[in-house]
Write a protein that holds these residues in place. Structure first.
Motif, mmCIF file in Angstrom:
data_model
loop_
_atom_site.group_PDB
_atom_site.id
_atom_site.type_symbol
_atom_site.label_atom_id
_atom_site.label_comp_id
_atom_site.label_asym_id
_atom_site.label_seq_id
_atom_site.Cartn_x
_atom_site.Cartn_y
_atom_site.Cartn_z
ATOM 1 N N PHE A 240 0.838 -1.201 0.000
ATOM 2 C CA PHE A 240 0.000 0.000 0.000
ATOM 3 C C PHE A 240 0.872 1.251 0.000
ATOM 4 O O PHE A 240 1.997 1.232 0.510
ATOM 5 N N PRO A 241 0.352 2.353 -0.533
ATOM 6 C CA PRO A 241 1.111 3.608 -0.507
ATOM 7 C C PRO A 241 1.421 4.047 0.922
ATOM 8 O O PRO A 241 0.720 3.682 1.872
ATOM 9 N N ASP A 242 2.474 4.854 1.065
ATOM 10 C CA ASP A 242 2.902 5.313 2.391
ATOM 11 C C ASP A 242 1.781 6.047 3.126
ATOM 12 O O ASP A 242 1.655 5.937 4.352
ATOM 13 N N ALA A 243 0.951 6.797 2.385
ATOM 14 C CA ALA A 243 -0.104 7.585 3.022
ATOM 15 C C ALA A 243 -1.136 6.718 3.721
ATOM 16 O O ALA A 243 -1.857 7.199 4.607
ATOM 17 N N TRP A 244 -1.234 5.445 3.348
ATOM 18 C CA TRP A 244 -2.228 4.559 3.936
ATOM 19 C C TRP A 244 -1.737 3.910 5.238
ATOM 20 O O TRP A 244 -2.555 3.432 6.029
ATOM 21 N N GLN A 245 -0.445 3.844 5.440
ATOM 22 C CA GLN A 245 0.126 3.010 6.496
ATOM 23 C C GLN A 245 -0.415 3.329 7.892
ATOM 24 O O GLN A 245 -0.729 2.434 8.675
ATOM 25 N N ALA A 246 -0.511 4.619 8.207
ATOM 26 C CA ALA A 246 -0.913 5.023 9.562
ATOM 27 C C ALA A 246 -2.383 4.746 9.850
ATOM 28 O O ALA A 246 -2.822 4.864 11.003
ATOM 29 N N HIS A 247 -3.146 4.355 8.836
ATOM 30 C CA HIS A 247 -4.585 4.199 9.006
ATOM 31 C C HIS A 247 -5.021 2.732 9.136
ATOM 32 O O HIS A 247 -6.210 2.453 9.216
#
Length: 360
Positions: free
Chosen positions: A14-21
């Motif tokens: 998954f893209p980096d922007a998704w990781q924290a979610h």
């Protein structure tokens, strides 16, 4: 592979922007392992089989009552804390789902606009975003279900079914609009690819589409049509994703006879699951019906419907989402599947089904 490792591995795609979610499955499991040790109120399984609960004739020093009271006190404190932690994780990934869903739906809407002539790359991008969002929901939902399963095992309480029913109204469960858009997007992509490579709608094999509906896709048929139409280099991973299935074991036990079986089958039919194997036991009115199914769309609403069915028929529901597809998912027959999957080398294996006037 344990689910925590599987989830970590899948997150890398998954893209980096998704990781924290993503749901922090490791922290939930760590809380259970460190805080809920020796707290289970299900005493029959909390102690070794050889353990004996001795009778104490002195009511003032009843060790059994003290033991149970201490465990109940710890569980009554720790379970609400765990639920609050889980609520925070569900809220986090559900909020991101809503945010990404709106952007994905807008992108798909533009690609499907009849007045807009999209390029293949635009359709591929929209389809890729949709499949990525499906995987995001299913991975997180599985993490929630597995965390609840571990809680129930270590606490002796059974909160998984009511918790999932409570979550059944959240957008990530009830948002079926994207699932409905997927067939339209796939059909548009097929048409565009067919035009670019000289494949007319009528050239697609009739067996791969409903009669009289041109190139409207049927489940499982479209990836073959896309391949025939000559997909671009970017489409290969998308076709592979569309072939992916999730394997789920479901069991429902209850006192209402064939209503238990009918309830499970109704849910599976509604969500178009493929039944790979099943088991059935019945003693008078008590029935236990188990199925192994392939869930082709990551439609987590299935589990909500199963929980409601269990409540309706006073049943006990259990399910487990498998981490990987079974090797024999495409074998021709259930008998071949069952025999080849038996993990015993160099042994004769037998299987029989007996049917008489009393049923199976």
């Amino acid at each position: 592979m344990k689910y925590g490792s599987h989830l970590s591995q899948q997150k890398t795609e998954f893209p980096d922007a998704w990781q924290a979610h993503f749901v922090d499955y490791d922290s939930l499991k760590r809380f259970l392992k460190t805080q809920m040790v020796d707290t289970s109120v299900h005493l029959a399984t909390a102690f070794p089989r050889s353990h004996t609960f001795a009778w104490n004739a002195d009511p003032s020093s009843d060790q059994f009552a003290d033991l149970l009271g201490a465990r109940l006190a710890r569980v009554s404190s720790l379970t609400p804390e765990f639920v609050r932690m889980l609520d925070a994780e569900v809220t986090k990934f559900n909020a991101y789902f809503v945010q990404v869903k709106d952007a994905t739906k807008a992108k798909i809407g533009r690609a499907l606009d009849p007045e807009h002539m999209p390029e293949v790359a635009e359709l591929e991008a929209a389809l890729g975003d949709l499949l990525l969002l499906e995987r995001f929901v299913f991975l997180n939902f599985t993490a929630v279900a597995k965390a609840l399963k571990k809680h129930d095992k270590w606490s002796g309480l059974h909160i998984r079914e009511p918790y999932l029913m409570r979550a059944s109204g959240l957008p990530f469960v009830v948002s079926t609009s994207l699932l409905k858009l997927k067939p339209e997007l796939l059909a548009r992509l097929t048409a565009v690819l067919g035009g670019k490579h000289g494949v007319e709608a009528n050239d697609i094999a009739p067996a791969n589409r409903p009669a009289g509906e041109g190139i409207e896709p049927t489940r499982g048929a479209l990836p073959n049509d896309l391949t025939r139409a000559g997909p671009s280099a970017n489409l290969g991973p998308l076709v592979e994703l569309m072939h992916e299935t999730q394997t789920v074991m479901v069991s429902l036990r209850g006192p209402h006879g064939t209503d238990i079986i009918g309830g499970v089958l109704s849910c599976l039919s509604k969500h178009q699951c493929q039944i790979v194997d099943f088991s059935l036991s019945r003693l008078h009115h008590d029935v236990t019906f188990g199925v192994l199914v392939h869930l082709h769309d990551r439609d987590v609403d299935l589990f909500s419907d199963l929980a409601k069915t269990a409540q309706r028929w006073d049943g006990t529901l259990s399910f487990d989402v498998q981490d990987a597809r079974l090797k024999a998912s495409k074998l021709a027959s259930a008998a071949q599947y069952a025999l080849s999957e038996a993990p015993y080398a160099q042994r004769a294996k037998y299987m029989a089904t007996v049917v008489n006037e009393r049923g199976l």
